[in-house]
Enzyme design. Structure first.
Site, PDB file in Angstrom:
ATOM      1  N   GLU A 370      46.084  40.168  38.835  1.00  0.00           N
ATOM      2  CA  GLU A 370      46.038  40.065  40.140  1.00  0.00           C
ATOM      3  C   GLU A 370      45.490  38.514  40.376  1.00  0.00           C
ATOM      4  OE1 GLU A 370      45.349  44.265  42.585  1.00  0.00           O
ATOM      5  OE2 GLU A 370      43.528  42.930  42.346  1.00  0.00           O
ATOM      6  N   GLU A 503      49.174  49.364  39.098  1.00  0.00           N
ATOM      7  CA  GLU A 503      47.995  49.880  39.993  1.00  0.00           C
ATOM      8  C   GLU A 503      48.739  50.427  41.211  1.00  0.00           C
ATOM      9  OE1 GLU A 503      44.556  47.741  41.205  1.00  0.00           O
ATOM     10  OE2 GLU A 503      44.419  46.885  39.161  1.00  0.00           O
TER      11      GLU A 503
END
Length: 594
Positions: A370, A503
């Site tokens: 991320e 995720e």
């Protein structure tokens, strides 16, 4: 005359005595009258043995004999009324079968038989001590012969269901168990039967199945199948406090082998182990990683290996919001910063890769997590002319080159490379696949938490086409799932480039209806992920509560399931592993909560 008187006296005395005996015989309280009778024709003894009384009313002394040594007869007494009493004693039965004896009773012309039965000693026999099961699982029949109130224990959750039968005499039972599908390495489970001090153990060996230890395949769908259903060890090795990574900083206790064993037993086939390295890396130019910390990461990877799970490790929060050394905002604005970041990235991945270069292909390296400038995709990246996207593409190339240069199994290891903030749209639009010395070994990493109001924040309690508009987000229903996954398929999967959802998930609710929508969401997303070739990894932060950020399925230390974790895992497994042609994304859609 004297002699005659004496004879007469004796004669009359005899007559008097005869009269007295007859009178007594005709009286109920007197001696025996009528046919011979016995008190019982059957006697039953417990396995422990004991003594029971047999009474015989007879005018003639009976003869009582036993045809078995374990059944003994002993005369006790006789009353003046002609009732003979005998003790019948059975020894303890140590055999595993019931047994019988016959008592023969004779009295003059009278004869009869008394049947004596005795239950067996403890008996516990299984017909077969080992079974082999296919990876697909299925029914398992265990034949058990016993005569007691037995119990059983199963050592793994992938073997389920059977009723405890209550046995009396030695009886054969067929017990029905179910073995779930195996999506990992070969595994062995046991069922142990117990009856008092006796035990019998049955072992079940199940062959390896799709998914599990070993990432493999040349096409995206083959690679996705080998990864299967994934799970994240969240808020664990990625936790940090005041710039120092600490496994227990965010509330979880140190993880253990027990957790990973339970993950495998539940049907999870791959684990992502996010790792934050902050506070455990030395200064330039070597950027040496602390040995103890790297050893702990290796220990946790070993847990996955021991359990037969695929594993992904990465550099996680070192780039969180551009606050630490993986600062993409500054790197995009200053090439000197960018070069320093690349130097550290190369040094760290060189060390990590060397430590694990002998590990098999169950282990995957993922470059970063991320990466963004603090705006979660809505910051300067929208206005800097693509500089941040270009820098991230450079970093991914540095990662690939550093790993490949370490040799060993790293020359062909599967590697995960993320798009900007792992956002699907930004990845599709801006990601450039690094060059690599081998084909089909790079996998594009994205995340999926749409819509965040339902998935993460729990401000919306329902989702999908049957949800109440007043209780759900204004966007992100089933069509959004198909659209976003379709973008990944067109951009990468259809071009032969593997990808995965590193995720995804949905937080727990304490309301039954809201929880039903959570289950529906997870099944729909997993089934869509399967259809579009994107293996998903559920985010588990270890939290057992409900509401925002409560996505725990397992206690990370003990492996104990939290809340309705088994139900959650079952719907995700159904989405990923079901091969029945009648099970489609449409059929999942049609089964939405009403």
């Amino acid at each position: 005359m004297k002699h005659i008187r004496n004879y007469l006296t004796l004669f009359f005395a005899f007559l008097a005595g005869t009269a007295m005996f007859a009178s007594c015989s005709d009286d109920e309280e007197g001696g025996f009258s009528g046919e011979t009778k016995i008190s019982a024709t059957e006697l039953a003894f417990a396995k422990s043995g004991g003594t029971q009384t047999l009474s015989i009313a007879s005018g003639t002394e009976p003869q009582v004999t036993s045809n078995q040594d374990w059944c003994n007869v002993a005369f006790v007494n006789v009353t003046q009324r002609g009732t003979y009493t005998y003790d019948i004693t059975a020894e303890a039965n140590t055999e595993t079968e019931d047994r019988t004896a016959t008592l023969s009773v004779t009295a003059g012309s009278f004869s009869a038989s008394v049947q004596v039965t005795q239950t067996a000693g403890d008996g516990l026999i299984v017909a077969q001590n080992s079974y082999e099961m296919p990876s697909a699982g299925g029914p398992l029949e265990v034949t058990l012969t016993t005569n007691g109130d037995y119990s059983y224990t199963i050592n793994d959750s992938w073997i389920t269901e059977a009723e405890v039968n209550k046995a009396r005499a030695m009886t054969e039972y067929t017990l029905h168990f179910t073995v779930s599908a195996n999506h990992g390495a070969e595994r062995t489970g046991t069922i142990t039967f117990t009856l008092n001090d006796l035990t019998e153990t049955v072992s079940i060996v199940q062959e390896a199945g799709q998914g599990g230890q070993g990432v493999s395949g040349e096409t995206p769908y083959e690679i996705a199948a080998s990864l299967g259903l994934g799970w994240n060890l969240g808020n664990q090795l990625d936790a940090h406090n005041n710039g120092v990574a600490d496994e227990t900083a965010w509330g979880n206790q140190p993880t253990t082998q027990a957790l990973f064993d339970q993950l495998a037993a539940s049907g999870i086939t791959s684990v992502r182990i996010p790792v934050t390295w902050l506070g455990h890396v030395g200064e330039a130019p070597d950027y040496t990683i602390e040995a103890d910390y790297l050893n702990r990461v290796a220990e946790v990877v070993g847990y996955a290996e021991n359990a037969g799970l695929n594993a992904i490790i990465n550099i996680h929060h070192d780039g969180a919001d551009s606050q630490y050394w993986l600062n993409i905002k500054n790197a995009a604005a200053d090439e000197t910063v960018n070069e320093a970041v690349k130097a550290q990235l190369k040094a760290m991945w060189t060390q990590i890769a060397k430590r694990f270069r002998d590990k098999g292909n169950f282990l995957v390296f993922e470059a970063m997590n991320e990466i963004h400038d603090g705006g979660w995709g809505w910051g300067d990246n929208r206005t800097d002319g693509g500089k941040q996207y270009a820098v991230l593409n450079e970093w991914n190339q540095v990662f690939v080159d550093a790993v490949r240069a370490t040799g060993g199994n790293n020359t062909e290891r599967y590697l995960g490379v993320p798009g900007y903030v792992t956002n699907i749209d930004l990845t599709v639009e801006n990601f450039v696949l690094p060059t690599d010395a081998v084909q089909n070994r790079l996998m594009v990493a994205v995340h999926f938490y749409d819509p965040n109001e339902f998935v993460l924040e729990a401000t919306a309690s329902e989702w999908g086409h049957t949800g109440d508009p007043a209780k759900k987000a204004t966007w992100g229903d089933e069509d959004n799932v198909r659209t976003q996954f379709g973008k990944m398929k067109s951009a990468f999967i259809d071009k032969g480039i593997p990808a995965y959802i590193g995720e995804m998930g949905c937080v727990h609710r304490n309301d039954a209806r809201a929880e039903s929508f959570r289950l529906y969401y997870l099944e729909y997303v997993c089934k869509a992920a399967k259809d579009y070739g994107l293996p998903p990894f559920y985010w588990d932060n270890g939290s057992s509560g409900s509401g925002a950020e409560t996505s725990g399925l397992f206690n990370h230390a003990t492996g104990e399931m939290l809340n309705n974790a088994e139900e959650v895992i079952d719907v995700m497994k159904r989405g990923i592993f079901t091969e029945d042609e009648s099970y489609t994304l449409q059929s999942v859609y049609d089964g939405a909560p009403q």
